[in-house]
Design an enzyme around this catalytic site. Structure first.
Site, PDB file in Angstrom:
ATOM      1  N   SER A   1       1.051  -1.334   0.273  1.00 53.45           N
ATOM      2  CA  SER A   1      -0.003  -0.495  -0.265  1.00 53.45           C
ATOM      3  C   SER A   1       1.141   1.484   0.927  1.00 53.45           C
ATOM      4  CB  SER A   1      -0.732  -0.134   0.892  1.00 53.45           C
ATOM      5  OG  SER A   1      -0.274   0.075   2.454  1.00 53.45           O
TER       6      SER A   1
ATOM      7  N   LYS B   1       0.464   4.527   6.866  1.00 53.63           N
ATOM      8  CA  LYS B   1      -0.073   5.623   5.830  1.00 53.63           C
ATOM      9  C   LYS B   1       0.741   6.676   5.818  1.00 53.63           C
ATOM     10  CE  LYS B   1      -3.164   2.252   4.969  1.00 53.63           C
ATOM     11  NZ  LYS B   1      -2.407   1.296   3.704  1.00 53.63           N
TER      12      LYS B   1
END
Length: 175
Positions: free
Chosen positions: A39, A86
């Site tokens: 990701s 993230k």
């Protein structure tokens, strides 16, 4: 007490002090984190190991561009990992959206130099980030479950800010 016994006791105290110091550092200052998914590619690859500062947000606030580790939101349970990583793209009070493949914060397109040129951000929003929260997204937008899925995350759920990669040695360096 014999000389050998004193020597053994001295080493035992040194070992105990070292273990205690390491545990205190891991609990309050720095932790290691493993990248479990794609990701955050290409900046962070599967298998990279990072150092995360747990002190960063005790003395400051998250800012757009920071790479953060946070507890997996309850809506993502059961999850493969207890924590996710993230990039912060917006903070409390900001409006975030994507249009025509570009991230837009408070009406202004953002230059995301950390993204690969092939990355296209699917349209969403606008979303107003609540005070005390951050909106996070993976750098590999096609393969990231992030705030577009689970919403903004409370700052209190942030474990820390990733600041350096220590493995593999060929990719050693800051973020």
């Amino acid at each position: 007490m014999s000389r050998r016994t004193r020597s053994l006791l001295s080493w035992a105290w040194v070992l105990l002090a070292a273990v205690t110091l390491a545990l205190l550092m891991r609990t309050f200052l720095i932790a290691a984190f493993y990248i479990p998914s794609e990701s955050m590619e290409p900046v962070l690859e599967v298998g990279d190991r990072l150092l995360v500062s747990k002190l960063s947000y005790r003395i400051g606030d998250p800012e757009p561009g920071d790479v953060v580790v946070f507890r997996t939101p309850p809506s993502m349970q059961p999850a493969q990992t207890a924590e996710l990583i993230k990039r912060v793209v917006a903070v409390g009070g900001q409006q975030v959206e994507a249009a025509n493949g570009r991230l837009i914060i408070d009406g202004t397109p953002v230059d995301e130099e950390y993204l690969s040129t092939e990355v296209y951000t699917r349209d969403f929003g606008p979303v107003l980030v609540p005070a005390g929260h951050v909106f996070v997204m993976g750098d590999n937008r096609r393969s990231s479950q992030d705030s577009r899925v689970f919403g903004a995350i409370p700052e209190s759920e942030i474990v820390g800010r990733a600041f350096a990669r220590f493995w593999p040695p060929t990719r050693l360096g800051g973020l």
